[in-house]
Design a protein around this motif. Sequence first.
Motif, PDB file in Angstrom:
ATOM      1  N   PHE A 158       0.804  -1.268  -0.034  1.00 53.43           N
ATOM      2  CA  PHE A 158       0.029  -0.075  -0.017  1.00 53.43           C
ATOM      3  C   PHE A 158       0.845   1.289   0.030  1.00 53.43           C
ATOM      4  CE2 PHE A 158      -2.331  -3.457   2.329  1.00 53.43           C
ATOM      5  CZ  PHE A 158      -3.446  -3.236   1.330  1.00 53.43           C
ATOM      6  N   PRO A 159       1.564   1.664  -1.240  1.00 53.95           N
ATOM      7  CA  PRO A 159       2.570   2.730  -1.134  1.00 53.95           C
ATOM      8  C   PRO A 159       1.751   3.940  -1.044  1.00 53.95           C
ATOM      9  CG  PRO A 159       1.993   1.731  -3.449  1.00 53.95           C
ATOM     10  CD  PRO A 159       1.430   0.867  -2.420  1.00 53.95           C
ATOM     11  N   ASP A 160       0.234   4.276  -1.254  1.00 62.23           N
ATOM     12  CA  ASP A 160      -0.460   5.409  -1.103  1.00 62.23           C
ATOM     13  C   ASP A 160      -0.909   5.632   0.638  1.00 62.23           C
ATOM     14  OD1 ASP A 160      -0.436   5.708  -3.636  1.00 62.23           O
ATOM     15  OD2 ASP A 160      -2.412   4.720  -3.912  1.00 62.23           O
ATOM     16  N   VAL A 161      -0.415   4.761   1.206  1.00 65.67           N
ATOM     17  CA  VAL A 161      -0.453   4.960   2.752  1.00 65.67           C
ATOM     18  C   VAL A 161       0.804   5.299   3.485  1.00 65.67           C
ATOM     19  CG1 VAL A 161      -1.414   4.126   4.848  1.00 65.67           C
ATOM     20  CG2 VAL A 161      -2.342   3.273   2.796  1.00 65.67           C
ATOM     21  N   THR A 162       0.877   6.276   4.229  1.00 65.07           N
ATOM     22  CA  THR A 162       1.959   6.753   4.844  1.00 65.07           C
ATOM     23  C   THR A 162       2.150   5.977   6.341  1.00 65.07           C
ATOM     24  OG1 THR A 162       1.706   9.196   4.458  1.00 65.07           O
ATOM     25  CG2 THR A 162       3.414   8.789   6.027  1.00 65.07           C
TER      26      THR A 162
END
Length: 338
Positions: A158-162
């Motif tokens: 999940f690269p869109d989650v920090t």
Amino acid sequence: MPDLTPAVPPDPAAFPRPVPDRPQRYLFLLLDRFTMISFAAAIEPLRLANRLSGRALYDWRLLGEGGASATCSNGARLALDGDLLETQRGDTILVCGGVDVARATSRPVLGWLRREARRGARMGALCTGAWVLAEAGLLDGRRATIHWENQDGFAEEFPDVTLIRTVFVEDGSRLTAAGGTAAIDMMLRQIARDHGNELASRVADQMIHTSIRSEDDQQRLSIPIRIGARHPRLAQVVARMEANIEDPVSPARLASEAGMSPRQLERLFARYLGRSPKRYYMEIRLERARNLLMQTEMSVIEIALACGFASAAHFSKCYRTSYGSTPYRHRGGNGAAG
């Protein structure tokens, strides 16, 4: 006798949220093989807040697909209050995850979470439950945390989650707790915000939770405690290793950065850790690789490169030496989702 002395009213400037006309409700979504300790750590502060205030400040329901019962990772079964019901205004959903969270997550569950998020429900997750919220797209562009054992796979998936590696994270209407007792700290923060610091402190005291952690506290023990050695240079080198998995640093450079010779570094590791720096570094990299194998759909060669191996063949050989099985067989026998 139970202590039902009302808490001192909160400072309205510090805690502007009023006490609602009805109890604030939490909906616990119990996935198959959820982690009992995280669930208990979240629900017990609510019970104690009611008991210590002498009022029904909080209410809760246990939900699950099918609405009959849920089995946790230790084998115990809990009766549920219902299926995936429609939320009310002000409800908070807490997804309770555990072992094999991807297998336990169905399309109806993801659809229900998306629908209730659109209706305005606040969303939270305990332990691996953050994986479910991320899979539903409900953590995109937000900060979140997950248990440290699942962080490598989560970051890849999940690269869109920090990803924040702390005990809990609150980002607007999204709450995530790392697992274990981290849910206690997250729920104490909610109680303090709703009804004041004094009540939250009294709940913590009842739970013999003597140190309330903040959103900035790290999940894992410090390196000296984890390795069982309070040697500053050794801790410095281990931290450098853990931060450089994809591009390993040579032992000579590690020694130089720590202000010692390679021979001194060898003696230091032998004395405190019982192995060479090279072997210890290899164990760290293989542990990361194993997590990625179990938690992601990355190919073996992708995992090899991500963990500092020049080829899949070399990675497979090292992996077999440590774990007694090749990466291919390990994944085939255990599945890809952690």
